[in-house]
Write an enzyme that holds these catalytic residues in place. Structure first.
Site, PDB file in Angstrom:
ATOM      1  N   ARG A  93      39.266 -97.141  97.315  1.00  0.00           N
ATOM      2  CA  ARG A  93      40.439 -97.498  96.515  1.00  0.00           C
ATOM      3  C   ARG A  93      40.625 -99.017  96.475  1.00  0.00           C
ATOM      4  O   ARG A  93      40.095 -99.738  97.299  1.00  0.00           O
ATOM      5  CB  ARG A  93      41.679 -96.820  97.089  1.00  0.00           C
ATOM      6  N   ASP A 153      43.912-101.934  96.067  1.00  0.00           N
ATOM      7  CA  ASP A 153      45.371-102.019  96.159  1.00  0.00           C
ATOM      8  C   ASP A 153      46.015-102.286  94.807  1.00  0.00           C
ATOM      9  O   ASP A 153      45.354-102.737  93.874  1.00  0.00           O
ATOM     10  CB  ASP A 153      45.787-103.198  97.056  1.00  0.00           C
ATOM     11  N   TYR A 171      33.315-108.413  96.717  1.00  0.00           N
ATOM     12  CA  TYR A 171      34.608-108.792  96.142  1.00  0.00           C
ATOM     13  C   TYR A 171      34.582-110.288  95.814  1.00  0.00           C
ATOM     14  O   TYR A 171      33.889-111.060  96.477  1.00  0.00           O
ATOM     15  CB  TYR A 171      35.738-108.554  97.155  1.00  0.00           C
ATOM     16  N   ARG A 227      41.932-109.991 101.362  1.00  0.00           N
ATOM     17  CA  ARG A 227      43.079-110.846 101.043  1.00  0.00           C
ATOM     18  C   ARG A 227      43.580-111.621 102.266  1.00  0.00           C
ATOM     19  O   ARG A 227      44.062-112.750 102.141  1.00  0.00           O
ATOM     20  CB  ARG A 227      44.200-110.011 100.429  1.00  0.00           C
TER      21      ARG A 227
END
Lengths: 245, 245
Positions: free
Chosen positions: B51, B53, B111, B198
């Protein structure tokens, strides 16, 4: 009273255009509401360099307003940006003479139209570019631009539903350049008719796809009939780039 | 039944994350609803590489599903894109062996985090970059990256509200490069904890702003305490870039 000139960027995606309309979310409506809050509820009207259609963006739209408040110039953007939604941003504000007029004093307006030339769409530029999955002949497009430059009757390149009667306009410059994977059309003029840049863009695309010889633009101009010109390119590829006074 | 593997891009701005939640607009929810329409109302479940966010984007998320329909591979993206909202786009689909698993078979996940380094914000990248109005020392940031590379207990770099118990993860590579006016952080690993990229980005920013020496990351890792690490960078700068099987 002092007159303040502001430079604003906005993302046209979620607005029903620039100009105030009842019950609609508009750029002018949001800015005037923010100014009114700064003026403790007093209504404040703004005057821009010109309206933009629904979905059209601005990198540097210019507007002015009159205020009884004495706020230092650099504090106006801060005060306004604190009130405005995040799809409008005031980059600059300056006190101008009280006879400055954001619409009547325009010398040059520049618009840019971004065409994304790639087989696949790009999720992160979909709101700001018009996706062209086919190759474009930029030489043909630049040849086509030459027919627009100068002073012409642009009746064929103006949306039919307009109340403007004088459709003679002057294009100072117009060209297409490759910027990465984008073909960017840049056009400068003193002013443009309703949907004029988007209809001219539609014609450039036809020329770029080799579906229309560039010289045909000359004939289309002479016909003074909207039905003679190709279809309007979509709003979301267009950005009001710069206004010079 | 055949198993189809799809590669999807999405703009995370208007989703409450990837995973289905009642009453919320989610990426999984939209894709499953579209698949269900293609299957004449039959519910179809999809399984993704993992998943993302709320607010996080994807350039190339991967998911699989099983279908009784026999549709040629190139027609799946067309059928799905015709049903999907414009903030999800299926770039590719291919029939895979029935033991392929989009989550368990992941080899590398990449990412990217985009930092816009400029005094003024950019209206047209505001949804996809995190605006940094201050200069960043990229050498310091790259030095900081070195402390993340390898196998570590990432408890300090995982949001506290998670049910995962094994917090050891391996980072294969991580660096920061200047791309125009953006500093782009690229990180590859087999998998990441909740908000891990993050929080690591938050630490790189602290290093880049000279508010924390890069070697402090070593100490933060050893503390195994979320409170030891700097604050989480906002979701909208992050994009799931690539998943390799």
């Amino acid at each position: 009273m002092v007159r303040i000139k502001c430079t604003a960027a906005y993302d046209g995606t979620n607005f029903s255009g620039y100009q105030v309309q009842p019950e609609m979310r508009t750029v002018q409506g949001e800015i005037e509401a923010s100014l009114s809050r700064i003026h403790k509820g007093q209504p404040i009207k703004i005057t821009s360099s010109g309206r933009t259609d629904a979905g059209v963006h601005a990198r540097a739209q210019v507007f002015h307003f009159d205020t009884p408040l004495s706020i230092p110039d650099p504090n106006w953007p801060r005060a306004l940006n604190a009130q405005l939604p995040d799809d409008i941003f005031i980059h600059q504000a300056e006190t101008v003479p009280s006879d400055f007029h954001a619409r009547f004093d325009v010398k040059v307006k520049e618009y840019r139209y971004r065409l994304l030339i790639s087989e696949e769409p790009d999720m992160f530029r979909r709101l700001y570019t018009y996706h062209m999955p086919k190759k474009l002949d930029l030489n043909k497009m630049n040849e086509a631009c030459q027919y627009f430059i100068g002073t012409h009757d642009f009746t064929s390149f103006c949306a039919a539903n307009t109340s403007v009667t004088d459709k003679v306009r002057t294009i100072y410059s117009m060209d297409v350049s490759l910027q990465g994977d984008e073909a960017v059309i840049a056009v400068k003029g003193q002013g443009f008719l309703y949907q004029m840049v988007r209809i001219m863009t539609g014609a450039l695309i036809e020329a770029g796809l080799n579906r229309m010889p560039p010289y045909e633009i000359k004939d289309i101009l002479l016909k003074k009939d909207r039905r003679a010109a190709p279809k309007t390119a979509p709003a979301h590829g267009l950005t009001m780039w710069k206004v010079t006074y």
